[in-house]
Design an enzyme around this catalytic site. Sequence first.
Site, PDB file in Angstrom:
ATOM      1  N   LYS A 218      45.147  50.691  26.330  1.00 60.58           N
ATOM      2  CA  LYS A 218      46.542  50.642  26.572  1.00 60.58           C
ATOM      3  C   LYS A 218      46.570  49.916  27.806  1.00 60.58           C
ATOM      4  O   LYS A 218      45.909  49.623  28.762  1.00 60.58           O
ATOM      5  CB  LYS A 218      47.249  51.910  26.932  1.00 60.58           C
ATOM      6  CG  LYS A 218      47.340  52.707  25.528  1.00 60.58           C
ATOM      7  CD  LYS A 218      48.163  54.019  25.770  1.00 60.58           C
ATOM      8  CE  LYS A 218      48.436  54.659  24.353  1.00 60.58           C
ATOM      9  NZ  LYS A 218      48.896  56.005  24.364  1.00 60.58           N
ATOM     10  N   ARG A 252      42.022  60.274  21.648  1.00 59.92           N
ATOM     11  CA  ARG A 252      42.663  59.397  20.479  1.00 59.92           C
ATOM     12  C   ARG A 252      42.041  57.924  20.914  1.00 59.92           C
ATOM     13  O   ARG A 252      42.437  57.467  21.813  1.00 59.92           O
ATOM     14  CB  ARG A 252      43.985  59.525  20.454  1.00 59.92           C
ATOM     15  CG  ARG A 252      44.574  58.675  19.055  1.00 59.92           C
ATOM     16  CD  ARG A 252      46.197  58.749  19.059  1.00 59.92           C
ATOM     17  NE  ARG A 252      46.712  58.169  18.266  1.00 59.92           N
ATOM     18  CZ  ARG A 252      47.118  56.890  18.201  1.00 59.92           C
ATOM     19  NH1 ARG A 252      46.895  56.334  19.233  1.00 59.92           N
ATOM     20  NH2 ARG A 252      47.644  56.355  17.067  1.00 59.92           N
TER      21      ARG A 252
END
Length: 273
Positions: A218, A252
């Site tokens: 991210k 994740r």
Amino acid sequence: MRIGSLELDGRCHVMGILNVTPDSFYDGGRYGATEAAIARGREMAAHGADIIDVGGESTRPGAPSVPEAEEHERVVPVIAALAAELEIPVSIDSRKPAIARAAVAAGAALINDVGGLRDPEMIATVADLGVPAVVMHMQGTPETMQRDPDYNDIVGNVKAWLAERVAAAEAAGVAREQLIVDPGIGFGKTLEHNLALMAWLAEFRAITGGVLLGASRKSWLEALSGAAPELRLPGSLAAATAGALTGADIVRVHDVAATRQAMDVANALREFK
Ligand code: HH2
């Protein structure tokens, strides 16, 4: 807690990301075709994934909503094939109750709701299906969430929000032990907000006992390192390892093989004490 054949037993487990989308921020377009997605699911299982999370709608900042019929067409055949073939559980990453329902009918063992059970129909669906669910925090929607995110106490605010969503689900008949909370790294957060949530991740264990962390590749990693998405594996491994050592039950991630090794080391350290 149990997710299909997976027992959350105190170790940190690897959830492999499978985005059946044209536009996800890192792997968009790579696994958009059903066969390519199924092959990727098999590959992640072979690389040591504990669970595979199938999504058909990008939630990157600014992403538009995908029509239900299209999302269904993307995810359901992939879930059906992987759930029938693999020994590890498959989860559905969706904000739509009808997609969650179709995915569970196709064999999904977990509903990953990035909408955080804000939709009462999603709560009713989780209660009715009796499957475990991830409740993720997001400020606003993907379209709006990065417009000036604001909290007076990021950790306290996100914790209270998640506790409230869990209480609402409990009131509708969902067992607390069926819920995993997720502070939603990157979902309506600045770099400082993400760092605070990572640093105080253990705080979130108090809500249901189950915690998921999604930090892989991210953009907050770019803010710290200058790296473009394809060069963010080292930062992602550092984030997953930090998460494993501060209380995540599941990370994740896009990179299953590398994270598997990192989690094997982190879990050995966690169990050593
Ligand atoms: N992050 C993304 C999607 N789903 N689910 C949970 N529980 N936690 C997360 O942090 C999370 C999530 C976004 O990542 P990705 O799927 O790689 O990208 P995109 O939304 O662009 O498909």
